[in-house]
Structures are given as C-alpha cells and as structure tokens.
Write a protein that holds these residues in place. Structure first.
Motif, mmCIF file in Angstrom:
data_model
loop_
_atom_site.group_PDB
_atom_site.id
_atom_site.type_symbol
_atom_site.label_atom_id
_atom_site.label_comp_id
_atom_site.label_asym_id
_atom_site.label_seq_id
_atom_site.Cartn_x
_atom_site.Cartn_y
_atom_site.Cartn_z
ATOM 1 N N LEU A 74 38.174 42.969 41.833
ATOM 2 C CA LEU A 74 37.970 42.039 40.749
ATOM 3 C C LEU A 74 39.153 41.172 40.199
ATOM 4 N N PHE A 75 40.245 41.919 40.026
ATOM 5 C CA PHE A 75 41.537 41.271 39.726
ATOM 6 C C PHE A 75 41.858 40.179 40.531
ATOM 7 N N GLU A 76 41.873 40.263 41.931
ATOM 8 C CA GLU A 76 41.958 39.215 42.869
ATOM 9 C C GLU A 76 41.216 38.128 43.043
ATOM 10 N N ARG A 77 39.704 38.561 42.787
ATOM 11 C CA ARG A 77 38.824 37.511 42.892
ATOM 12 C C ARG A 77 38.944 36.621 41.614
ATOM 13 N N ARG A 78 39.501 37.162 40.571
ATOM 14 C CA ARG A 78 39.349 36.249 39.331
ATOM 15 C C ARG A 78 40.797 35.467 39.354
ATOM 16 N N ALA A 79 41.955 35.924 40.150
ATOM 17 C CA ALA A 79 43.139 35.113 40.433
ATOM 18 C C ALA A 79 42.715 34.221 41.048
ATOM 19 N N PHE A 80 42.040 34.464 42.204
ATOM 20 C CA PHE A 80 41.744 33.388 43.072
ATOM 21 C C PHE A 80 40.542 32.280 42.541
ATOM 22 N N MET A 81 40.174 32.548 41.474
ATOM 23 C CA MET A 81 39.150 31.769 40.588
ATOM 24 C C MET A 81 37.841 31.909 41.535
ATOM 25 N N ASP A 82 37.520 32.743 42.025
ATOM 26 C CA ASP A 82 36.229 33.043 42.789
ATOM 27 C C ASP A 82 35.410 33.651 41.911
ATOM 28 N N VAL A 83 34.594 33.010 41.270
ATOM 29 C CA VAL A 83 33.704 33.529 40.229
ATOM 30 C C VAL A 83 32.582 34.409 40.915
ATOM 31 N N THR A 84 31.881 33.795 41.984
ATOM 32 C CA THR A 84 30.986 34.344 42.737
ATOM 33 C C THR A 84 31.424 35.717 43.130
ATOM 34 N N GLY A 85 32.576 35.807 43.793
ATOM 35 C CA GLY A 85 33.284 37.252 44.211
ATOM 36 C C GLY A 85 33.439 38.058 43.136
ATOM 37 N N LEU A 86 33.944 37.576 41.943
ATOM 38 C CA LEU A 86 34.108 38.219 40.857
ATOM 39 C C LEU A 86 32.721 39.035 40.389
ATOM 40 N N TYR A 87 31.606 38.263 40.279
ATOM 41 C CA TYR A 87 30.410 38.832 39.818
ATOM 42 C C TYR A 87 29.815 39.683 40.828
ATOM 43 N N ALA A 88 29.989 39.421 42.169
ATOM 44 C CA ALA A 88 29.719 40.490 43.034
ATOM 45 C C ALA A 88 30.260 41.637 42.889
ATOM 46 N N GLY A 89 31.448 41.806 42.668
ATOM 47 C CA GLY A 89 32.128 42.994 42.231
ATOM 48 C C GLY A 89 31.789 43.678 41.009
ATOM 49 N N ILE A 90 31.700 42.956 39.883
ATOM 50 C CA ILE A 90 30.901 43.424 38.723
ATOM 51 C C ILE A 90 29.661 44.033 38.946
ATOM 52 N N LEU A 91 28.779 43.224 39.734
ATOM 53 C CA LEU A 91 27.523 43.789 40.134
ATOM 54 C C LEU A 91 27.472 45.150 40.905
ATOM 55 N N LEU A 92 28.459 45.162 41.970
ATOM 56 C CA LEU A 92 28.702 46.611 42.852
ATOM 57 C C LEU A 92 29.002 47.728 41.726
#
Lengths: 279, 332
Positions: free
Chosen positions: A240-258
């Motif tokens: 989650l932290f890494e996806r946010r740092a890379f500004m990859d929101v889709t990845g971030l929400y995929a992580g949150i969903l998981l």
C-alpha cells in the motif's frame, strides 16, 4: 443475524405475516438468505462505484473505476509478488494470533489462580490496552531493530492485551459451582483449566480471537506501512505504501480491496464456521 | 430465534434510505463553492534549506505584493499556506483543490504525470548536494553495499531512490539491485538511525542532514548525487495544476515573487539567516554557513528533466516516454 436488532417495533398485519413466514425458515435457510442479501449489496456497491467513476461524478485520479481496480488485483495476484506479500501478512497475523492468544491465556490463568498477580496484571492491561503499538515505536526499535521483528511486536502488542482481558472475563464468568465440583472431584489446576475453564468459556474465546484478529490485522498493516521491505517482501502494508509513493492509485485501491476481502473472508468464513454461536 | 424479513417500508427506511443519504451528502460535499471573487493562491508549505526562497517569499509577503501589482480589477488577494508531508500528499491535495502550487523532486513529479496527473513544472527552485552517506569506514564502493546493508531514504520513487538506481545501473549494471535493501525513513529519523549505527548502514539524504552527516566523524559519503546523475539537476521544482498554470496573472505573479525572493537571499545573507534559522532549529550563523558556503544554489531554471525521463523509461519506472510539452506549460 443480530438478535434484538430486528425486534418487534410496530405490530401490523404485514409484520405478523412476515414473522410467521420467517419463523418457518430453518436456520440454514436464514443464513443463506443473509449471505444472499450480503452478496446482493456487495454487487450493488461495486455497480455504484463503477457508475460514479465512469460518469465523472468522481475524479478517476482520486478513485479509479471498480473494474480496473479488480483487474489490477487479479493481475497482481497472478503475477505473484502481491500474492507473496499477502501471504506474508496473513502468515504473520495468524502466528501473532496464536502467540498472542497463548500469552493472553497464560496471563488469564495466572490472574485466575494467583490473586497477588491480579493488581499488576490488570494495571498493565489497562495501561497498555489503549496504547497503539506504533506509539511505542522508539522502544520497539531499540529492542527489535528495524524489520519484521518490530512489525511482529507491534502486532503482538495489539493482540495480547485484549486477549488477556477477554479470557480473564471469560474465566470469571464460569459458574463457580462447576469449579467447586471439579475441585471436589480432585481436579488439579491443569485439569481445571483444560476441562472446565477453557471449555466453558469457549464462546467467549471465539469473541476474543475475533477481536484479536481485527486488532492484529490493523496493527500489522500500519506497522508494515512504516517499516518497509527489508530482506523480505514487506507485506501488504508495504505494498500500500509503495503504491501510494509511486502515485499508482489503481494499485493502491487493489491493495485496499485485498485487505477488505481478507477481513470479509476471515469474518464470514473462518470465524463464522468455527464459532457459529457468535454471529 | 425470531426473524423478521423487513417489510417494504422498513426495508426502505433501514437499507435504502441511509445509502441514499450518504450519496446525497457525498454529492453535496463535492460542490464546494468558489472562494468568492478573491484572487487566491494556495501553496504547499515545506521546510528545509532547499526551500528557503519559499519561506522568504512568505515572510516578506512577496507573493501578495506581486499579485496586488498585477490585479487591476481590485479583487482582494489571499495567499494560503498548507503544510504537506510528501509528493503523494501534494498529489492528493491538488486533486482535492486544496493547493495550487507545490515543490518536489523531478522523479516523483514524472511518476505523477505518467499516472495521469495533469500537473506541470512551472519553475525550478534549487540545486543542492544530495548524497549517500555510510557509517562503516570499510565501505568504499557501491558494490560493497550490495547484500545485507540497509539503506535509508525518504521513500520509493523519491529523487534519492532514483539517483541510487542510476548509480547502481552505471556501476553494477542493475538499477534495482538495492530495492530490497531500502528502508523508508524521514530525513531526521534516517540520520538518527545512521548515527546510532545499529540497523542502518547508509543514508541517502539532502541538506541540512547531508551537511550534518558530512561533518560527523566516522561517516563518509559513498556517492554524490551529481556523479550518479552525471550532470547538474534541479533538486526541487515548482509544480502546479492546470487551473493555475493556465492563469497567466497568477502564474507570472508567482514567478516574479520567487525571483524576488531568490534575489533577496543573494543580497541579504544576514537577514535571510535570521528569518530562517528558527524553522530549521539552527543558529543564524549555522544557517548562513549552510546557505551560502556549501553548494546550495537557488535558480528558476529546470535542469536534468531529460536525463531523468530517459533513465526512468529505460528502467520501467515510467510506462512511456513523456514529451517535454506534457511537462511544462506552453509559454504564451
């Protein structure tokens, strides 16, 4: 299904009719009905999410469409890294739950049999229970260093006190007559714990595990978001932290969903099967 | 156990109604009214030696003055300063219309553009030493750092991370060789960890922390940012969202105010140091030495963009080659 929540508030013919019909339902059927309704609501939520993002009510840079998030989640799991990170987190939390409950059980037994230990144990529990593990970071870093060990300690802290408090309450609620009977029949402490205290307070234990799981899972993810990947994958929190740092929101929400799905599966799958009385 | 299937009305009241209510609230909260007719700029407030012109701009009211000069319609001028922690927070604040202008390194800015952020670079701000320090005297090459050593830096995708990857690619043929050794830490925490010598061997940091580490016995630089990059580069650049960079009045006012602040720093060392010392937790004397004696340069030129783009495309940090016209506003 919650008791009392659907209690009779206004009695009209409609309600009575429904009442008759539902009381006729078997327990399994009502559980299936509950599952069905939940699934329906879940689908409705996804549809709502998809619609508001597709039709521009929400900026997709803030919240990407549900379908792209789901797609990313599947890709991440198939690609392997996210799956391994998830497995690491789930493994850690299960281990923490096991160890935390064992420690909680040990402390609860100590408090039950040794009145002298009670003040100190309850003082510690009331001091530590409300304290977020993250607040203890400097101390934990000094003891465990930076890494998975520190993450584990933060999580263990989140589990162990609630587990002690819950199990203690469970032991105290055991009918003293049962204890007296067992003692009169010559049961020693170990037998008392094994054959009376633990089995009788088992429904309480289910609740304790459930609370421990949710507290531990939350603490684990926050700790992973702070500690990062060292010599390991870093877990779902790091993802989650890494996806946010890379500004990859889709990845971030995929992580949150998981994270959410893991919670739903634990709650509706594992705990509801192991401790059906607690639902 | 008694079950009641909710009737049609109760079903509506208990299930549909709350959901509708939430939807309505969400839509209403999305319609935030414009701030009247005032001419406003909201700037992300960040601290550090490399941000010095921003703080001077704020202390001296240069931005307010520049906007007042250009505003002929008599609209009142307001400048808001919003505190934000990092580029992810800046991105979210810009999407929420909380800020117009912020400062960050070129690599995180590029990552944002690659992910669809419509922001652009409106100015450079500073160049300064961004170096990798180690606390083990036996470590003299980057190759020796591979393996067990832990490297602290602000966060993945930061300029420090990208510079480290550039050096790793050049010297060790693998840009991501250190990615499993990274620990994400704020500058002061990273310095503490490096000094304590327990878990962290290396710290990739910026002033004033790089100066403090440089001056500590037993700690030496293993890699200089500029040699990793191979050329001078902007450490910080100003970025803005379309609503701001397409508004010539505000954009020009901001650029003017920044130039004025940079000029002020060049001409008034004593007052600059006095104004800034407190927020850095340094004495005015230390502040002056750091600002004027140790290779910090304030300039509005943006340097190094192409090299960063080339590297980040080659190593997969960016999904596509970003063209320069996507990165800076059209000059009118």
């Amino acid at each position: 299904m919650r008791r009392g929540g659907n209690g009779v508030r206004a009695i009209g013919m409609n309600q009575v009719r429904k009442g008759i019909r539902t009381t006729g339902m078997t327990r399994a059927a009502s559980a299936a009905h509950m599952k069905g309704m939940q699934l329906l609501w879940l689908l409705a939520l996804f549809a709502f999410w998809e619609l508001i993002t597709r039709f521009g009510a929400v900026n997709p840079l803030l919240l990407p469409p549900a379908t792209s998030v789901l797609l990313r989640l599947f890709q991440g799991l198939l690609d392997g890294t996210l799956l391994l990170q998830w497995l690491q987190s789930v493994g850690l939390v299960l281990l923490g739950l096991l160890l935390g409950s064992a420690l909680g059980l040990a402390m609860a037994c100590l408090a039950y049999f040794s009145p002298a230990s009670r003040p100190i144990l309850s003082l510690f529990a009331s001091m530590m229970h409300p304290l977020p593990g993250i607040a203890l970071l400097p101390l934990i870093l000094a003891v465990a260093g930076i890494g998975v060990k520190a993450v584990f300690l933060v999580m263990l802290h989140a589990i162990v006190w609630s587990s002690y408090l819950g199990m203690s309450a469970g032991f105290r609620a055991v009918d003293p007559h049962l204890v007296d009977v067992a003692v009169n029949m010559g049961a020693n402490r170990r037998q008392l714990i094994r054959h009376v205290l633990v089995p009788v307070s088992l429904p309480q234990t289910g609740a304790v595990l459930r609370i421990g799981w949710s507290r531990g899972w939350r603490a684990l993810i926050s700790a992973e978001m702070i500690f990062s990947a060292i010599g390991s994958l870093g877990g779902i929190g790091w993802y989650l932290f890494e996806r946010r740092a890379f500004m990859d929101v889709t990845g971030l929400y995929a992580g949150i969903l998981l994270v959410i799905l893991t919670g739903v599966v634990m709650e509706n799958g594992v705990f509801r099967i192991w401790f059906p009385d607690q639902s | 156990m008694r079950h009641h299937l909710p009737g049609k009305r109760t079903f509506f009241v208990r299930s549909v109604f709350p959901v509708l209510l939430i939807v309505v609230i969400l839509f209403l909260s999305a319609c935030v009214p414009d701030a009247g007719k005032a001419l406003t700029v909201s700037v992300a407030e960040q601290y550090g030696l490399a941000y010095a012109p921003l703080q001077i701009m704020r202390e001296k009211g240069f931005l307010e003055a520049a906007m007042q000069d250009r505003e002929k319609g008599g609209r009142p001028v307001t400048v808001n300063w919003v505190r934000l922690a990092n580029t992810s927070a800046i991105r979210e604040a810009m999407l929420a219309n909380e800020i117009d202008v912020a400062f960050t390194g070129i690599p995180p800015f590029l990552l944002g553009v690659d992910q669809g952020m419509p922001w652009r670079m409106i100015t450079g701000l500073s160049r300064c030493p961004v170096d990798l320090y180690v606390n083990d005297p036996s470590l003299t090459t980057l190759a020796a750092l591979v393996g067990k050593h832990r490297i602290a830096l602000p966060q993945p995708g930061s300029i420090q991370h990208v510079l480290l990857a550039m050096a790793a690619e050049r010297e060790l043929d693998r840009a991501d060789i250190f990615d499993r050794q990274l620990v994400s830490m704020k500058h002061p925490d990273g310095m503490q960890a490096l000094l304590s010598g327990k878990d962290i061997t290396a710290h990739f940091t910026a002033p004033p922390y790089s100066f403090l580490e440089e001056d500590t016995a037993g700690i030496h630089p293993l890699l200089r940012g500029e040699s990793a990059m191979g050329e001078p580069y902007s450490f910080l650049v100003g970025i803005a969202e379309p609503e701001f960079y397409e508004d010539t009045l505000r954009l020009d006012a901001f650029r003017d105010a920044l130039e004025r602040a940079i000029l002020f720093i060049a001409e008034n060392p004593g007052e600059t140091a006095r104004l800034l010392a407190e927020s850095y937790g340094l004495t005015p004397e230390e502040t002056e030495t750091y600002l004027y004696g140790r290779d910090i340069f304030f300039e509005t030129e943006i340097r190094g963009t192409e090299t960063f783009v080339d590297f980040m495309v080659r190593t997969g940090y960016l999904q596509r080659r970003l063209a320069l016209r996507e990165l800076v506003p059209e000059e009118k």
